[in-house]
Design a protein around this motif. Sequence first.
Motif, PDB file in Angstrom:
ATOM      1  N   ARG A  38       0.839  -1.186   0.000  1.00  5.08           N
ATOM      2  CA  ARG A  38       0.000   0.000   0.000  1.00  5.08           C
ATOM      3  C   ARG A  38       0.881   1.246   0.000  1.00  5.08           C
ATOM      4  O   ARG A  38       2.018   1.221   0.485  1.00  5.08           O
ATOM      5  N   GLN A  39       0.323   2.297  -0.557  1.00  5.42           N
ATOM      6  CA  GLN A  39       1.045   3.560  -0.611  1.00  5.42           C
ATOM      7  C   GLN A  39       0.102   4.683  -0.229  1.00  5.42           C
ATOM      8  O   GLN A  39      -0.874   4.953  -0.948  1.00  5.42           O
ATOM      9  N   ALA A  40       0.386   5.299   0.909  1.00 11.52           N
ATOM     10  CA  ALA A  40      -0.404   6.430   1.376  1.00 11.52           C
ATOM     11  C   ALA A  40       0.118   7.707   0.718  1.00 11.52           C
ATOM     12  O   ALA A  40       1.273   7.763   0.276  1.00 11.52           O
ATOM     13  N   PRO A  41      -0.704   8.741   0.646  1.00 17.88           N
ATOM     14  CA  PRO A  41      -0.271   9.999   0.030  1.00 17.88           C
ATOM     15  C   PRO A  41       1.013  10.529   0.653  1.00 17.88           C
ATOM     16  O   PRO A  41       1.118  10.628   1.879  1.00 17.88           O
ATOM     17  N   GLY A  42       1.980  10.836  -0.167  1.00 16.51           N
ATOM     18  CA  GLY A  42       3.228  11.410   0.306  1.00 16.51           C
ATOM     19  C   GLY A  42       4.167  10.435   0.976  1.00 16.51           C
ATOM     20  O   GLY A  42       5.211  10.852   1.505  1.00 16.51           O
ATOM     21  N   GLN A  43       3.833   9.146   0.950  1.00 18.90           N
ATOM     22  CA  GLN A  43       4.673   8.150   1.609  1.00 18.90           C
ATOM     23  C   GLN A  43       5.158   7.116   0.612  1.00 18.90           C
ATOM     24  O   GLN A  43       4.615   6.968  -0.485  1.00 18.90           O
ATOM     25  N   GLU A  44       6.177   6.385   1.025  1.00 22.11           N
ATOM     26  CA  GLU A  44       6.686   5.321   0.187  1.00 22.11           C
ATOM     27  C   GLU A  44       5.757   4.109   0.258  1.00 22.11           C
ATOM     28  O   GLU A  44       5.017   3.916   1.222  1.00 22.11           O
ATOM     29  N   ARG A  45       5.820   3.316  -0.800  1.00 24.08           N
ATOM     30  CA  ARG A  45       5.028   2.092  -0.803  1.00 24.08           C
ATOM     31  C   ARG A  45       5.582   1.129   0.239  1.00 24.08           C
ATOM     32  O   ARG A  45       6.806   0.964   0.353  1.00 24.08           O
ATOM     33  N   GLU A  46       4.690   0.491   0.996  1.00 26.08           N
ATOM     34  CA  GLU A  46       5.116  -0.438   2.030  1.00 26.08           C
ATOM     35  C   GLU A  46       4.480  -1.804   1.802  1.00 26.08           C
ATOM     36  O   GLU A  46       3.327  -1.907   1.361  1.00 26.08           O
ATOM     37  N   GLY A  47       5.230  -2.829   2.120  1.00 31.39           N
ATOM     38  CA  GLY A  47       4.702  -4.182   2.039  1.00 31.39           C
ATOM     39  C   GLY A  47       3.789  -4.440   3.218  1.00 31.39           C
ATOM     40  O   GLY A  47       4.098  -4.067   4.343  1.00 31.39           O
ATOM     41  N   VAL A  48       2.663  -5.079   2.972  1.00 29.84           N
ATOM     42  CA  VAL A  48       1.665  -5.337   4.016  1.00 29.84           C
ATOM     43  C   VAL A  48       1.696  -6.810   4.406  1.00 29.84           C
ATOM     44  O   VAL A  48       1.906  -7.156   5.571  1.00 29.84           O
ATOM     45  N   LEU A  49       1.456  -7.689   3.454  1.00 24.52           N
ATOM     46  CA  LEU A  49       1.552  -9.110   3.728  1.00 24.52           C
ATOM     47  C   LEU A  49       1.658  -9.873   2.413  1.00 24.52           C
ATOM     48  O   LEU A  49       1.581  -9.302   1.338  1.00 24.52           O
ATOM     49  N   CYS A  50       1.870 -11.167   2.554  1.00 20.54           N
ATOM     50  CA  CYS A  50       2.108 -12.014   1.389  1.00 20.54           C
ATOM     51  C   CYS A  50       1.464 -13.368   1.649  1.00 20.54           C
ATOM     52  O   CYS A  50       1.373 -13.817   2.801  1.00 20.54           O
TER      53      CYS A  50
END
Length: 128
Positions: A38-50
Amino acid sequence: QLQLVESGGGLVQPGGSLRLSCAASGFALAHYAVGWFRQAPGQEREGVLCISGSGTTTIYTDSVKGRFAISRHNDGNTVNLQIDSLQPEDTAVYFCARVRSGHVCYDGPGKESDYDIWGRGTQVTVSS
């Protein structure tokens, strides 16, 4: 054409739920692990789960424990992400991606290049 398409995003009130889907075309998703990011406004994309090819879940973000659940439906060639107890900080564009190396999830979210097919994302907005 090999592709992933996310769907199911939308606007939801805090405490609500959504079910996101990641549909594959051009290949059998059952042979691959799939990550959600997921990528929130103004933030880097982050891994959530797999989710691995065998259905084992690896969580990369502690804040989603107990609220996010991933499942796969090989007949439909999809992976779903059930999100409960949504909070404003969950607001982001959610992406799914195919693990380049095959059916096993990485211990951590890894680099974007560790995933070889990405969807375009689906927007999740949590607001009252």
